[in-house]
Write a protein that holds these residues in place. Structure first.
Motif, short mmCIF file in Angstrom:
data_model
loop_
_atom_site.label_atom_id
_atom_site.label_comp_id
_atom_site.label_asym_id
_atom_site.label_seq_id
_atom_site.Cartn_x
_atom_site.Cartn_y
_atom_site.Cartn_z
N TYR A 1 -8.67 -2.79 7.42
CA TYR A 1 -7.86 -1.86 8.21
C TYR A 1 -8.78 -0.97 9.02
O TYR A 1 -9.97 -0.84 8.74
N TYR A 2 -8.22 -0.35 10.03
CA TYR A 2 -8.93 0.64 10.83
C TYR A 2 -8.51 2.02 10.33
O TYR A 2 -7.32 2.27 10.14
N LEU A 3 -9.48 2.90 10.15
CA LEU A 3 -9.20 4.28 9.76
C LEU A 3 -9.13 5.12 11.01
O LEU A 3 -10.05 5.12 11.83
N ASP B 1 -3.64 -6.24 13.53
CA ASP B 1 -4.46 -5.25 12.82
C ASP B 1 -3.63 -4.24 12.04
O ASP B 1 -2.51 -3.90 12.43
N PHE B 2 -4.21 -3.72 10.96
CA PHE B 2 -3.61 -2.65 10.17
C PHE B 2 -4.36 -1.35 10.43
O PHE B 2 -5.60 -1.37 10.57
N MET C 1 0.86 -1.19 0.00
CA MET C 1 0.00 0.00 0.00
C MET C 1 0.89 1.23 0.00
O MET C 1 1.82 1.33 0.78
N GLN C 2 0.60 2.13 -0.90
CA GLN C 2 1.41 3.33 -1.01
C GLN C 2 0.74 4.50 -0.29
O GLN C 2 -0.32 4.96 -0.70
N TYR D 1 0.53 4.07 7.36
CA TYR D 1 -0.14 2.76 7.30
C TYR D 1 0.75 1.81 8.08
O TYR D 1 1.89 1.55 7.69
N VAL D 2 0.24 1.32 9.21
CA VAL D 2 1.07 0.49 10.09
C VAL D 2 0.31 -0.75 10.55
O VAL D 2 -0.92 -0.76 10.61
#
Length: 119
Positions: free
Chosen positions: A71-73, A32-33, A1-2, A26-27
């Motif tokens: 992913y979580y925002l 979880d991401f 992911m960029q 983005y980690v």
């Protein structure tokens, strides 16, 4: 992911909402991401600003399909130890406390300092 691609897509939407997009991360934390979007604005960013922007950008991110998988925002302020990257960041920081870390010695010292950012 960029993250650069996300930044490029999100920045104009932030500007349209009178916000400055400071950074995109983005980690992976545990299993979880997290996609983290850091915003600021003159006078400071509020929790309501972050929540409103998360609502706006969430649907856009799904439509762009840039981020693969679940992913979580997380939309938030850059925090007190944010990097000052450009003149606009400096303007947003004026008259607030900042933490300065010197790369080279100043007056024979290389120490971290907390100071007020004044013009």
């Amino acid at each position: 992911m960029q993250t650069k691609k996300v930044f490029t897509h999100v920045e104009p939407i932030a500007k349209d909402n009178d916000l400055k997009l400071v950074e995109v991360n983005y980690v992976k934390e545990g299993p979880d991401f997290f996609l983290r979007i850091f915003l600021d604005k003159k006078g400071g960013i509020t929790l309501d600003d972050c929540a409103a922007f998360a609502e706006i950008i969430s649907a856009e991110l799904d439509e762009w399909d840039i981020v693969e998988g679940a992913y979580y925002l997380d939309v938030s302020s850059p925090g007190a130890e944010r990097p000052i990257k450009d003149e606009e960041d400096l303007e947003l920081t004026l008259n607030k406390g900042i933490y300065v870390k010197a790369y080279k010695q100043i007056d024979g010292e290389k120490v971290d300092r907390h100071t007020d950012c004044l013009r």
